[in-house]
Design a protein around this motif. Sequence first.
Motif, mmCIF file in Angstrom:
data_model
loop_
_atom_site.group_PDB
_atom_site.id
_atom_site.type_symbol
_atom_site.label_atom_id
_atom_site.label_comp_id
_atom_site.label_asym_id
_atom_site.label_seq_id
_atom_site.Cartn_x
_atom_site.Cartn_y
_atom_site.Cartn_z
ATOM 1 N N LEU A 26 21.908 2.391 9.339
ATOM 2 C CA LEU A 26 22.043 1.127 9.905
ATOM 3 C C LEU A 26 19.890 1.193 9.369
ATOM 4 O O LEU A 26 19.707 -0.209 8.687
ATOM 5 C CB LEU A 26 21.928 0.924 10.898
ATOM 6 N N LYS A 27 18.818 2.070 9.774
ATOM 7 C CA LYS A 27 17.475 1.498 9.526
ATOM 8 C C LYS A 27 17.542 2.338 7.511
ATOM 9 O O LYS A 27 16.861 1.157 7.156
ATOM 10 C CB LYS A 27 17.327 3.077 9.799
ATOM 11 N N MET A 28 18.643 3.129 7.150
ATOM 12 C CA MET A 28 18.407 3.262 5.858
ATOM 13 C C MET A 28 19.016 1.967 4.861
ATOM 14 O O MET A 28 18.079 1.912 4.013
ATOM 15 C CB MET A 28 19.563 4.668 6.058
ATOM 16 N N LEU A 29 19.562 1.479 5.564
ATOM 17 C CA LEU A 29 20.475 0.079 5.001
ATOM 18 C C LEU A 29 19.663 -0.294 5.004
ATOM 19 O O LEU A 29 19.735 -1.611 3.914
ATOM 20 C CB LEU A 29 21.900 0.174 5.252
ATOM 21 N N GLU A 30 18.948 -1.074 6.219
ATOM 22 C CA GLU A 30 18.118 -1.757 6.203
ATOM 23 C C GLU A 30 16.821 -2.138 5.016
ATOM 24 O O GLU A 30 16.549 -2.880 4.522
ATOM 25 C CB GLU A 30 16.968 -1.833 7.767
ATOM 26 N N ILE A 31 16.594 -0.317 4.932
ATOM 27 C CA ILE A 31 15.429 0.193 3.825
ATOM 28 C C ILE A 31 15.868 0.315 2.343
ATOM 29 O O ILE A 31 15.039 -0.757 1.633
ATOM 30 C CB ILE A 31 14.699 1.410 4.136
ATOM 31 N N ALA A 32 17.281 0.117 1.866
ATOM 32 C CA ALA A 32 17.657 0.104 0.868
ATOM 33 C C ALA A 32 17.536 -2.053 0.176
ATOM 34 O O ALA A 32 17.732 -2.771 -0.607
ATOM 35 C CB ALA A 32 19.159 -0.205 0.551
ATOM 36 N N ALA A 33 18.002 -2.624 2.067
ATOM 37 C CA ALA A 33 17.694 -4.198 1.587
ATOM 38 C C ALA A 33 16.731 -4.338 1.077
ATOM 39 O O ALA A 33 16.916 -5.573 0.018
ATOM 40 C CB ALA A 33 18.753 -4.620 2.287
ATOM 41 N N ARG A 34 15.945 -4.136 1.686
ATOM 42 C CA ARG A 34 14.269 -4.849 1.955
ATOM 43 C C ARG A 34 13.746 -4.469 0.257
ATOM 44 O O ARG A 34 13.181 -4.721 -0.544
ATOM 45 C CB ARG A 34 13.373 -4.162 2.418
ATOM 46 N N ASP A 35 14.638 -3.244 -0.641
ATOM 47 C CA ASP A 35 14.682 -2.971 -2.721
ATOM 48 C C ASP A 35 15.247 -2.896 -2.954
ATOM 49 O O ASP A 35 14.711 -2.739 -4.205
ATOM 50 C CB ASP A 35 14.603 -0.838 -2.212
ATOM 51 N N GLY A 36 15.310 -4.319 -2.461
ATOM 52 C CA GLY A 36 16.791 -4.751 -3.451
ATOM 53 C C GLY A 36 18.424 -4.187 -3.794
ATOM 54 O O GLY A 36 18.847 -4.893 -4.686
ATOM 55 N N ILE A 37 18.292 -3.083 -3.319
ATOM 56 C CA ILE A 37 19.650 -2.401 -2.887
ATOM 57 C C ILE A 37 20.674 -3.598 -2.306
ATOM 58 O O ILE A 37 20.815 -3.660 -1.892
ATOM 59 C CB ILE A 37 19.545 -1.323 -2.811
ATOM 60 N N THR A 38 21.763 -3.975 -3.108
ATOM 61 C CA THR A 38 22.187 -5.059 -2.792
ATOM 62 C C THR A 38 24.187 -4.916 -2.839
ATOM 63 O O THR A 38 25.060 -5.231 -2.196
ATOM 64 C CB THR A 38 23.722 -6.048 -4.226
ATOM 65 N N ASP A 39 24.324 -3.016 -3.629
ATOM 66 C CA ASP A 39 25.898 -2.341 -3.416
ATOM 67 C C ASP A 39 25.173 -1.021 -3.667
ATOM 68 O O ASP A 39 24.155 -0.599 -4.346
ATOM 69 C CB ASP A 39 26.579 -2.596 -4.819
ATOM 70 N N VAL A 40 26.040 -0.243 -2.721
ATOM 71 C CA VAL A 40 25.671 1.446 -2.394
ATOM 72 C C VAL A 40 27.289 1.458 -2.511
ATOM 73 O O VAL A 40 27.814 1.283 -1.507
ATOM 74 C CB VAL A 40 25.020 0.979 -0.675
ATOM 75 N N ILE A 41 27.294 2.986 -3.248
ATOM 76 C CA ILE A 41 28.422 3.281 -3.469
ATOM 77 C C ILE A 41 27.979 4.968 -2.399
ATOM 78 O O ILE A 41 27.271 5.285 -2.348
ATOM 79 C CB ILE A 41 29.398 4.193 -4.192
#
Length: 241
Positions: A26-41
Amino acid sequence: MQASVDIHCHIMPGVDDGSRDMDTSLKMLEIAARDGITDVILTPHHKPLHHNVSVERNKIYTKRLQEAIDNAGINIRLYSGNEIYYSDETQRELEEGKICTLADSEYVLVEFHPTNPYSAICNAVYQIQGAGFIPIIAHVERYSDIVEHPAYVEELIDKGCYIQINALSVMGKYGFGIKLFAKKILKNRLVHFVATDAHDIKKRAPHMADCRAYIQRKYGKDYADRIFYDNAMSVIRGEIL
């Protein structure tokens, strides 16, 4: 912030050397979302002689993590995949449906030992294509024979491969030589995907924004859009690049 898509990461909790648990994911995906990542495989390792997550469990875990981030208000869409460490078993396992392709497409993410000679990588490419799949070469900047002979990258593309590099490599995290190689193939438009290859929330966190800004400044917005978003969305949709 412009949207990006990550096709290579180790965010699925508790399955490989990436995220240890759901809280870390969850913390990793919070970081990703803040960096503009919308989709993750999600691409947990699939290695010979390891206890690999089955295709069925992979999809269950992906759905479970999606539910958790939805509940946490993290606006990212997740898809199943694997990072395949190529072995003599890979072709058979792909043909038997024992490995996750990227987002249920015909694309597969494949890695090699850093010292594998180019000839061995070419042979693997033919085997993967013979099984009916399209290879994306993971973090091409890690293979010493290719780094020493950058022209091999174009040869791989001519053979029907697509090329992925890690954002941290572009930003110099792994040394000047790796950064120089990455810049060379970016300048020649030989990269199709930039991904995070994220494993944690510190040294290998899922950061993408700084690298995207750098590539857009150096090589243009159109190219940055393609390698951070458009090409990855084509994979997710099962389209030909």
